[in-house]
Design a protein around this motif. Structure first.
Motif, short mmCIF file in Angstrom:
data_model
loop_
_atom_site.label_atom_id
_atom_site.label_comp_id
_atom_site.label_asym_id
_atom_site.label_seq_id
_atom_site.Cartn_x
_atom_site.Cartn_y
_atom_site.Cartn_z
N ALA A 1 0.43 -3.87 15.15
CA ALA A 1 -0.30 -2.93 14.17
C ALA A 1 -1.32 -3.72 13.79
N ALA A 2 -1.22 -4.90 13.34
CA ALA A 2 -2.37 -5.70 12.67
C ALA A 2 -3.63 -5.88 13.83
N THR A 3 -3.26 -6.23 14.96
CA THR A 3 -3.99 -6.22 16.16
C THR A 3 -5.07 -5.15 16.23
N ALA A 4 -4.19 -3.95 16.39
CA ALA A 4 -5.02 -2.67 16.50
C ALA A 4 -5.90 -2.28 15.07
N CYS A 5 -5.44 -2.59 14.07
CA CYS A 5 -6.25 -2.42 12.70
C CYS A 5 -7.43 -3.28 12.78
N ARG A 6 -7.41 -4.50 13.24
CA ARG A 6 -8.46 -5.41 13.21
C ARG A 6 -9.62 -4.77 14.24
N ARG A 7 -9.38 -4.12 15.35
CA ARG A 7 -10.00 -3.65 16.43
C ARG A 7 -10.45 -2.50 15.72
N LEU A 8 -9.76 -1.58 15.01
CA LEU A 8 -10.17 -0.44 14.41
C LEU A 8 -11.42 -0.70 13.19
N ALA A 9 -11.07 -1.75 12.48
CA ALA A 9 -12.11 -2.32 11.43
C ALA A 9 -13.40 -2.48 12.01
N GLY B 1 -0.26 9.22 3.58
CA GLY B 1 0.76 8.91 2.57
C GLY B 1 1.96 8.58 2.86
N LEU B 2 2.62 8.87 4.07
CA LEU B 2 3.99 8.70 4.57
C LEU B 2 4.27 7.27 4.50
N LEU B 3 3.48 6.45 5.19
CA LEU B 3 3.39 4.98 4.82
C LEU B 3 2.05 4.63 3.81
N PRO B 4 2.24 3.91 2.79
CA PRO B 4 1.37 3.87 1.84
C PRO B 4 0.21 2.76 2.38
N ALA B 5 -1.07 2.71 1.92
CA ALA B 5 -2.10 2.21 2.34
C ALA B 5 -1.61 0.77 2.43
N GLY B 6 -2.08 -0.10 3.23
CA GLY B 6 -1.66 -1.59 3.19
C GLY B 6 -0.14 -2.01 4.00
N HIS B 7 0.52 -0.91 4.33
CA HIS B 7 1.66 -1.15 4.98
C HIS B 7 1.50 -1.93 6.47
N PRO B 8 2.22 -3.03 6.47
CA PRO B 8 2.09 -3.66 7.88
C PRO B 8 2.19 -2.95 9.21
N LEU B 9 2.76 -1.72 9.04
CA LEU B 9 3.12 -0.96 10.33
C LEU B 9 2.04 0.24 10.27
N LEU B 10 1.32 0.49 9.56
CA LEU B 10 0.33 1.45 9.48
C LEU B 10 -0.73 1.32 10.37
N LEU B 11 -0.96 2.60 11.25
CA LEU B 11 -2.08 2.66 12.06
C LEU B 11 -3.17 3.49 11.49
N GLY B 12 -3.02 4.10 10.17
CA GLY B 12 -3.70 5.19 9.75
C GLY B 12 -3.73 6.47 10.71
#
Length: 531
Positions: A341-349, A238-249
């Motif tokens: 971050a977006a590239t990593a998140c796509r791979r995570l998904a 929650g420090l960065l909200p869901a959907g933040h472009p820099l968030l890696l979870g």
């Protein structure tokens, strides 16, 4: 006459304590003399371990210490596991116990609840454990406790009062103002060094831990100023909200984020242990940093654990982040942080493709209860949610899969969380094995008229441990345990209880959840729970 026990209650109330968790016993009744009419709410768990977990959940929501009154001997041995979890996760907790009279300490004569050295036993799960041998010491030891909670790395503190001290006269004591303890500030030269390294970084990475939860605004501003992909520990969600472009979870144990860590030329880690239960839940030692590491932590010793830093800054997280923001030069060109971050998140998904049933479960819960807080045990919904769920604010997702990793945490901690903020829905994520550790706390929730939702993931045993054994060619033993009828048991306690047959049914049950008593929803894992 005002006794020491009565004055203690008055002083705690003057310092902002509004709730105490405890089970009265013959050795603590004199602590209770001052509670009626004090304005402090008393909550009675069904086991002292439950008292500690309730205090933990209360503290994680409020940021204030959870306070427990515990009897000497078995009461203290019962609460040790809860203190161990709080110690591992840096949670403020004040455990006040009785102990035998001063003349009987360490006698070995077999007095009621006698232990050879209760203080020493508790010392390993507390910032300090103190025996109050003189009424005159009371203010000093309480001030030391609150100095830990407010000015250092927060952890449990134990204060034991001999029976003859609890009843000793304290008419001469006067209420004192709560001490104000300044947290350590960052040295200016180190901040400038850190800013220079970060400004020159081509591929920075930001790692934020639970030590940052009181500084949401500056944490988000710093991530954006650095244009750094940002990974959060489970306690920092929650420090960065869901959907933040820099968030890696919270995916530091998975290859896409590990690759970013290995490729980063500068890594900034703030308020995080960099410990196993956030960075290596696959237990293969694969989280490695390839560049220079800057660490910021309120605990000077922690700065040197797990990952050795190039630059170590002993400081409060908020002050250090604010200082960095003040001296960081403005970026003159757009960075690549969001793209990385977006590239990593796509791979995570892609890696989470087989977890659709878990994702659908959380989406349905948040659709019905978007403001919900999730309090979890060590169970499969928690393990999956640690990776899948991101929320708009901190203090809304915590569980016992981190640090100490105990079972039985979720239900009593959810009770503490609901008491701390009654207006917010609380979802207790628990498995059928873990719930049986603290099932009796259903009575505590009913007694307190708390409308929590218990989402029971039921796989008729210790499913995760069974899988672990099978993967290692170990014949499963002790994991296929008898599973009771939880719906019938919950109804017997006075809860509302149902078995959810589908996601649509789950949504209807959540919409109709009562406000004045718990709702237990039994979800059977097999066959797979689906829409």
């Amino acid at each position: 006459m005002t006794t020491c026990g009565e004055f203690l209650v008055q002083q705690l109330q003057a310092w902002g304590v509004d709730t105490v968790f405890g089970i009265p016993g013959v050795h603590t009744v004199e602590l209770y003399r001052g509670l009626p009419g004090s304005g402090i709410r008393h909550v009675t768990p069904r086991h002292e371990q439950g008292a500690g977990f309730m205090a933990d959940g209360y503290a994680r929501v409020t940021g204030k210490p959870g306070v427990c009154f515990i009897i000497t001997g078995p009461g203290m041995t019962n609460i040790l596991t809860a203190m161990g979890q709080a110690y591992a996760d840096s949670i403020p907790m004040l455990v006040i116990s009785s102990v035998n009279q001063r003349a009987r300490l360490g006698s070995g004569n077999g007095y009621l609840h006698e232990l050879p050295d209760q203080r020493a036993m508790v010392a390993g799960v507390s910032a300090f454990s103190h025996t109050l041998l003189d009424v005159e010491q009371l203010h000093e030891v309480l001030a030391r406790a609150f100095a830990v909670f407010e000015g250092a790395r927060p952890r449990p503190v134990h204060i034991e009062l001999p029976l003859d001290i609890i009843t000793a006269p304290a008419d001469h004591l006067r209420l004192q103002a709560r001490p104000v303890v300044a947290r350590p500030t960052p040295p200016g030269e180190q901040i400038r060094q850190a800013a220079a390294l970060l400004h020159g970084a081509r591929a920075p990475l930001l790692l934020l831990g639970g030590g940052c939860v009181e500084a949401v605004d500056v944490a988000r501003a710093l991530a954006e100023a650095l244009d750094a992909p940002t990974a959060l520990t489970i306690n920092a969600k929650g420090l960065l909200p869901a959907g933040h472009p820099l968030l890696l979870g919270s995916n530091q144990s998975l290859p896409p984020v590990r690759e970013l860590a290995a490729q980063a030329d500068v890594v900034l880690a703030i308020g995080t242990e960099l410990g196993e239960t956030d960075y290596d839940v696959v237990f293969d030692g694969g989280f490695q940093l390839g560049g220079q590491l800057i660490r910021i932590d309120i605990d000077a010793e922690q700065l040197q654990r797990n990952q050795r830093p190039h630059l170590a800054i002993h400081s409060d997280a908020r002050q250090a982040m604010a200082a960095l923001l003040d001296v960081l030069p403005a970026r003159t060109a757009p960075g690549s942080g969001s793209q990385r971050a977006a590239t990593a998140c796509r791979r995570l998904a892609e890696g989470f493709a087989d977890w659709g049933h878990y994702r659908a479960l959380f989406e349905r819960v948040l659709q019905v209860l978007p403001e919900a807080r999730f309090v979890g045990d060590s169970t499969q919904t928690v393990y999956s949610g640690n990776h899948l769920v991101d929320l708009p604010a901190p203090r809304r997702w915590f569980n016992s899969s981190t640090g100490y990793g105990t079972l039985g945490y979720a239900l009593p901690a959810a009770i503490g969380a609901k008491l701390a903020e009654p207006s917010r829905p609380v979802i207790c994520l628990v498995g059928d094995g873990g719930l049986q550790f603290s099932l009796a706390e259903l009575a505590s929730a009913v007694e307190a008229r708390l409308g929590i939702v218990i989402l029971l993931w039921n796989n008729q045993g210790y499913g995760e441990i069974k899988r672990y054994m099978l993967e290692r060619d170990i014949t499963p033993l002790g994991v296929d345990i008898f599973t009771p009828d939880f719906v019938a048991i919950a109804r017997g306690f006075g809860c509302q209880a149902h078995r959810a047959e589908s996601l649509a049914h789950l949504g209807r049950l959540l919409q109709e959840a009562p406000e004045d008593r718990p709702l237990l929803i039994d979800i059977h894992q097999a066959p797979p729970f689906a829409p």
